[in-house]
Design an enzyme around this catalytic site. Structure first.
Site, short mmCIF file in Angstrom:
data_model
loop_
_atom_site.label_atom_id
_atom_site.label_comp_id
_atom_site.label_asym_id
_atom_site.label_seq_id
_atom_site.Cartn_x
_atom_site.Cartn_y
_atom_site.Cartn_z
N CYS A 3 106.03 68.19 11.66
CA CYS A 3 104.67 68.61 11.32
C CYS A 3 104.41 70.09 11.55
O CYS A 3 103.37 70.60 11.15
CB CYS A 3 103.66 67.77 12.10
SG CYS A 3 104.00 66.01 12.02
N HIS A 134 95.59 71.22 15.25
CA HIS A 134 96.53 70.24 14.69
C HIS A 134 95.77 68.95 14.42
O HIS A 134 95.95 68.34 13.38
CB HIS A 134 97.68 70.02 15.68
CG HIS A 134 98.78 69.18 15.14
ND1 HIS A 134 99.50 69.53 14.02
CD2 HIS A 134 99.30 67.99 15.55
CE1 HIS A 134 100.41 68.61 13.77
NE2 HIS A 134 100.30 67.65 14.68
N LYS A 166 92.71 67.82 8.80
CA LYS A 166 93.38 66.53 8.57
C LYS A 166 92.35 65.41 8.43
O LYS A 166 92.66 64.37 7.84
CB LYS A 166 94.35 66.22 9.71
CG LYS A 166 95.61 67.10 9.72
CD LYS A 166 96.56 66.69 10.83
CE LYS A 166 97.82 67.54 10.82
NZ LYS A 166 97.59 68.94 11.25
N PHE A 230 107.13 66.34 16.60
CA PHE A 230 107.96 65.48 17.43
C PHE A 230 108.84 66.32 18.36
O PHE A 230 109.34 67.39 18.00
CB PHE A 230 108.88 64.62 16.56
CG PHE A 230 108.16 63.53 15.82
CD1 PHE A 230 107.02 62.95 16.33
CD2 PHE A 230 108.64 63.08 14.61
CE1 PHE A 230 106.36 61.93 15.66
CE2 PHE A 230 107.99 62.06 13.92
CZ PHE A 230 106.85 61.49 14.44
#
Length: 242
Positions: A3, A134, A166, A230
């Protein structure tokens, strides 16, 4: 870097141009929707049943999306020479790889990336006008990111709008931070902060100015774009108005 890939591509191009190895680079990220992505995040219990609600006390996860974001990065001299429209300036970035957990974010690692970005660019904390978070809409990520930002900025955080697009676009994985960098450029150009939509009741552990539900007009000069991935691959990109 999952990401964070879009921001990593931008930072690599930034280094190439700053060092004089390149005059211009086309950078970004892309990710298509797939059964593997949807099933994988479903098995992690990270997918919301209806909507993405970053920073909301009743948030239930992310909404997988797909998309692409591409930017042209170039030296000022090269851009002026070819008569390019300049949207913003990349001042620098900060990276941390905390390796805390494969999927669980570390607030310490996130804060280190932000602090590194501020040191590299010599930007004062009080000069930051907006943070593009984020903001995935998962309980762990939103709390860790908010804690990290509050750790870095302290009381100044009360005066910094921090929103997640998002909530509008879903999580586009490898394209996410590239798309968010484009949103930052447009926010600077148009003087409009994108909102965090779907806020019904804000989580008290995410007590930030999340620009709830409606966009906001504000003259913007310095913007931070946060991305986390991740394994704790965190990157904070610093952008400036021209």
């Amino acid at each position: 870097t999952a990401c964070s890939s879009g921001n990593y591509a931008i930072s690599m191009a930034f280094d190439q141009i700053k060092s004089g190895k390149q005059d211009c680079a086309v950078v970004g990220g892309a990710d298509g929707f797939s059964r593997i992505v949807f099933t994988g995040f479903g098995r992690l219990y990270s997918v919301a049943p209806e909507k993405c609600q970053p920073f909301d006390v009743n948030r239930q996860g992310m909404i997988p999306g797909e998309g692409a974001g591409v930017l042209v990065l170039e030296s000022l001299e090269y851009a002026v020479k070819r008569g390019a429209k300049i949207y913003a300036e990349i001042l620098g970035y900060g990276i941390s790889c905390d390796a805390y957990h494969i999927i669980e974010p570390s607030s310490v690692g996130i804060s280190k990336a932000i602090e590194c970005a501020l040191r590299m660019t010599d930007i004062e904390k009080k000069s930051v006008d907006y943070i593009c978070a984020h903001g995935t809409g998962t309980i762990e990520n939103d709390r860790a990111e908010c804690l990290a930002i509050k750790r870095v900025f302290g009381p100044l955080v009360e005066n910094i709008p921090i929103s997640s697009i998002k909530s509008i676009l879903g999580h586009t994985m490898g394209a996410a931070s590239a798309i968010e960098s484009i949103a930052c450029c447009l926010a600077i150009q148009n003087g409009i902060i994108p909102p965090t939509i779907n806020i019904e009741k804000q989580d008290p552990e995410c007590d930030i100015d999340c620009v709830p539900n409606y966009s906001r007009r504000k003259k913007l000069n310095i913007i931070l774009n946060n991305s986390q991935a991740f394994g704790g691959n965190n990157l904070c990109l610093v952008m400036k108005g021209i």
